[in-house]
Write a protein that holds these residues in place. Sequence first.
Motif, PDB file in Angstrom:
ATOM      1  N   ARG A  41       6.211   2.784 -11.054  1.00  0.00           N
ATOM      2  CA  ARG A  41       7.154   2.863  -9.938  1.00  0.00           C
ATOM      3  C   ARG A  41       7.564   1.504  -9.398  1.00  0.00           C
ATOM      4  NH1 ARG A  41       9.655   7.817  -9.632  1.00  0.00           N
ATOM      5  NH2 ARG A  41       8.136   9.469 -10.063  1.00  0.00           N
ATOM      6  N   GLY A  42       6.984   0.417  -9.946  1.00  0.00           N
ATOM      7  CA  GLY A  42       7.400  -0.932  -9.579  1.00  0.00           C
ATOM      8  C   GLY A  42       6.971  -1.385  -8.209  1.00  0.00           C
ATOM      9  N   LEU A  43       5.950  -0.762  -7.619  1.00  0.00           N
ATOM     10  CA  LEU A  43       5.484  -1.158  -6.285  1.00  0.00           C
ATOM     11  C   LEU A  43       4.612  -2.397  -6.369  1.00  0.00           C
ATOM     12  CD1 LEU A  43       6.425   1.797  -5.685  1.00  0.00           C
ATOM     13  CD2 LEU A  43       4.482   1.975  -4.131  1.00  0.00           C
ATOM     14  N   SER A  44       4.637  -3.199  -5.316  1.00  0.00           N
ATOM     15  CA  SER A  44       3.683  -4.301  -5.215  1.00  0.00           C
ATOM     16  C   SER A  44       2.302  -3.716  -4.943  1.00  0.00           C
ATOM     17  CB  SER A  44       4.076  -5.247  -4.078  1.00  0.00           C
ATOM     18  OG  SER A  44       3.901  -4.601  -2.814  1.00  0.00           O
ATOM     19  N   LEU A  45       1.252  -4.495  -5.204  1.00  0.00           N
ATOM     20  CA  LEU A  45      -0.099  -3.991  -4.964  1.00  0.00           C
ATOM     21  C   LEU A  45      -0.348  -3.727  -3.481  1.00  0.00           C
ATOM     22  CD1 LEU A  45      -2.274  -5.999  -7.503  1.00  0.00           C
ATOM     23  CD2 LEU A  45      -1.783  -3.558  -7.497  1.00  0.00           C
ATOM     24  N   ALA A  46       0.293  -4.509  -2.614  1.00  0.00           N
ATOM     25  CA  ALA A  46       0.145  -4.267  -1.175  1.00  0.00           C
ATOM     26  C   ALA A  46       0.754  -2.903  -0.806  1.00  0.00           C
ATOM     27  CB  ALA A  46       0.812  -5.378  -0.375  1.00  0.00           C
ATOM     28  N   ASN A  47       1.965  -2.612  -1.321  1.00  0.00           N
ATOM     29  CA  ASN A  47       2.594  -1.312  -1.054  1.00  0.00           C
ATOM     30  C   ASN A  47       1.840  -0.171  -1.724  1.00  0.00           C
ATOM     31  OD1 ASN A  47       4.663  -2.213   0.599  1.00  0.00           O
ATOM     32  ND2 ASN A  47       6.089  -2.523  -1.096  1.00  0.00           N
ATOM     33  N   ALA A  48       1.295  -0.440  -2.919  1.00  0.00           N
ATOM     34  CA  ALA A  48       0.486   0.572  -3.602  1.00  0.00           C
ATOM     35  C   ALA A  48      -0.754   0.905  -2.775  1.00  0.00           C
ATOM     36  CB  ALA A  48       0.079   0.080  -4.989  1.00  0.00           C
ATOM     37  N   GLY A  49      -1.339  -0.134  -2.159  1.00  0.00           N
ATOM     38  CA  GLY A  49      -2.499   0.082  -1.299  1.00  0.00           C
ATOM     39  C   GLY A  49      -2.174   0.976  -0.121  1.00  0.00           C
ATOM     40  N   TRP A  50      -1.017   0.744   0.508  1.00  0.00           N
ATOM     41  CA  TRP A  50      -0.607   1.582   1.633  1.00  0.00           C
ATOM     42  C   TRP A  50      -0.311   3.012   1.176  1.00  0.00           C
ATOM     43  CZ3 TRP A  50      -1.146   0.991   6.620  1.00  0.00           C
ATOM     44  CH2 TRP A  50      -1.320  -0.301   7.138  1.00  0.00           C
ATOM     45  N   THR A  51       0.267   3.141  -0.022  1.00  0.00           N
ATOM     46  CA  THR A  51       0.589   4.482  -0.529  1.00  0.00           C
ATOM     47  C   THR A  51      -0.679   5.289  -0.769  1.00  0.00           C
ATOM     48  OG1 THR A  51       2.587   3.616  -1.590  1.00  0.00           O
ATOM     49  CG2 THR A  51       1.784   5.760  -2.352  1.00  0.00           C
ATOM     50  N   VAL A  52      -1.678   4.663  -1.399  1.00  0.00           N
ATOM     51  CA  VAL A  52      -2.957   5.348  -1.633  1.00  0.00           C
ATOM     52  C   VAL A  52      -3.642   5.642  -0.301  1.00  0.00           C
ATOM     53  CG1 VAL A  52      -5.239   5.158  -2.691  1.00  0.00           C
ATOM     54  CG2 VAL A  52      -3.226   4.363  -3.937  1.00  0.00           C
ATOM     55  N   ALA A  53      -3.493   4.721   0.656  1.00  0.00           N
ATOM     56  CA  ALA A  53      -4.096   4.933   1.974  1.00  0.00           C
ATOM     57  C   ALA A  53      -3.475   6.139   2.672  1.00  0.00           C
ATOM     58  CB  ALA A  53      -3.917   3.680   2.838  1.00  0.00           C
ATOM     59  N   VAL A  54      -2.148   6.282   2.577  1.00  0.00           N
ATOM     60  CA  VAL A  54      -1.481   7.437   3.190  1.00  0.00           C
ATOM     61  C   VAL A  54      -1.914   8.731   2.491  1.00  0.00           C
ATOM     62  CG1 VAL A  54       0.746   8.529   3.643  1.00  0.00           C
ATOM     63  CG2 VAL A  54       0.476   6.087   4.013  1.00  0.00           C
ATOM     64  N   PHE A  55      -2.079   8.675   1.167  1.00  0.00           N
ATOM     65  CA  PHE A  55      -2.619   9.812   0.411  1.00  0.00           C
ATOM     66  C   PHE A  55      -3.954  10.247   1.011  1.00  0.00           C
ATOM     67  CE2 PHE A  55      -5.414  11.307  -3.035  1.00  0.00           C
ATOM     68  CZ  PHE A  55      -4.642  12.295  -3.637  1.00  0.00           C
ATOM     69  N   GLU A  56      -4.808   9.284   1.328  1.00  0.00           N
ATOM     70  CA  GLU A  56      -6.116   9.574   1.920  1.00  0.00           C
ATOM     71  C   GLU A  56      -5.971  10.084   3.353  1.00  0.00           C
ATOM     72  OE1 GLU A  56      -9.120   9.567   0.769  1.00  0.00           O
ATOM     73  OE2 GLU A  56      -8.742   8.790  -1.227  1.00  0.00           O
TER      74      GLU A  56
END
Length: 498
Positions: free
Chosen positions: A323-338
């Motif tokens: 999906r081309g996300l930065s690791l910082a944005n990926a971290g927030w995405t996984v955090a919202v999943f949680e």
Amino acid sequence: MAQKGEQSAAKLFKYWQTRTIIATMIGYALFYFVRKNFSFAIPGLTAEYGISKTSFGVIMTVIGLIYGLSRFLNGFIADRMNARYHMAIGLLLCAVANVAFGFGADISALITGSSDGPQFVNTLVLLFGVFLVLNNMFQGSGFPPCARLLTHWIPPQELATKMSVWNTSHSIGASIVAILCGYIMGHMGQDMSGNPEVVANVAANLGLDTSNSEQMASILASAAHYEAWRWCFWIPAMIAFAGAVGLFITLRDTPKSVGLSELPGTEVSTEASEGSADEYKQLLRRKVFCNPLIWILGVANFFVYIVRFSVLDWGPTFLKEARGLSLANAGWTVAVFEIFGIIGMLVAGWATDKYFGGRAHRTCVLCMAGAALFMGIFWMLPATASLPVLIVVLAMAGFFIYGPQALIGIAAANQATKKAAATANGLTGIFGYASVFVSGLGVGALVDYINSVNPGQGWDWVFLMMIGIAIVGGLVFMLMWNARRDGYDNNTEHNNLD
């Protein structure tokens, strides 16, 4: 006077119940600080050392099996050991293992006499495997003591609601560590983007073309935070050290250990006293190993954990690559999943007690259907989908998948009774962590293989697999639709079916 004494005892019990729930919530969240941090180190380790996804998949599979076995063995220990010492010592040892992991590259260089080359990398992978195995052996002392404590301090008719609140602990821990490690990987480390040798090495390890502007941006992003992965282990380890001390100070064992009476209505026909090994074994056979409901819950747990771990372990890598996300944005995405998982657990626990009379397995059927639906929607989203849309859809999948993840432990504890709750959860945990054959090795090997045949298509197949697995998991839960709430009614057969 007697009435005042009863009121005082009830108030004291409430105090210790609340204290136990809060302390174990914080403690178990910190176990995730020193367990789910590895996922965020993977992109950095791949960029710097060229470790393949298949290799990481093998490591995830091995450590998942070790953790499942450790939880099972610690279940036996927890039912017979003071939970205060069990949990605090386990967290302390996990922190030590994480400190060692951060020094993995230095230890490999010391052993091989080199800081690069195949021998160095192979030794490094071996060391990572050893440290992660040790860490996951110690991780097994996280949940079993909690299962013991909670069933001693919370009555069965309140267990689904209150234990669902407690179960938010691992999502809180995983979401905070996702944000923390996402920040670490996006802001810390050495900036080596101006070093042509490092840039060329990163490009080779990632299999990217420096002449492609988009791929070059990804290469430079990795080179700009060289060795940031080390801090993904060291910073959470320092926090876990403090948490281990806090657990030792705040926790106590059963109500009897603070001079209070045990919960009424939680008696079992085979009252396994601490000195009666034969009676305790008989209890385990009847309530756990010969109880078909525990085995159904275990099989269902296998499918639940495949979906959950596929997102948690591979989410940062998938979101970056597909999906081309930065690791910082990926971290927030996984955090919202949680975070949505936390909400889902609370809703599932409340609905179980409110509408299903404590029958957690019925709630799980509906949750698995919801998880399959939103995983399907996520898979169908176009490549141009915006970040907020990606986050919301994936978060809704988390909302539904975390309901069963929490409720399986509650159902197992209720069916096995407080005398064997930790053992029952250990057994269902083995099934859950056997899922790493699929979510670890299976996903890693599948992505590598599909991408070698059809570049860029590997992650699509992973999502199709998860949709099918969620549907099968729901069907397994259906097998116990008519099961009773708990195993405390000794006038019923051990399978507790209506």
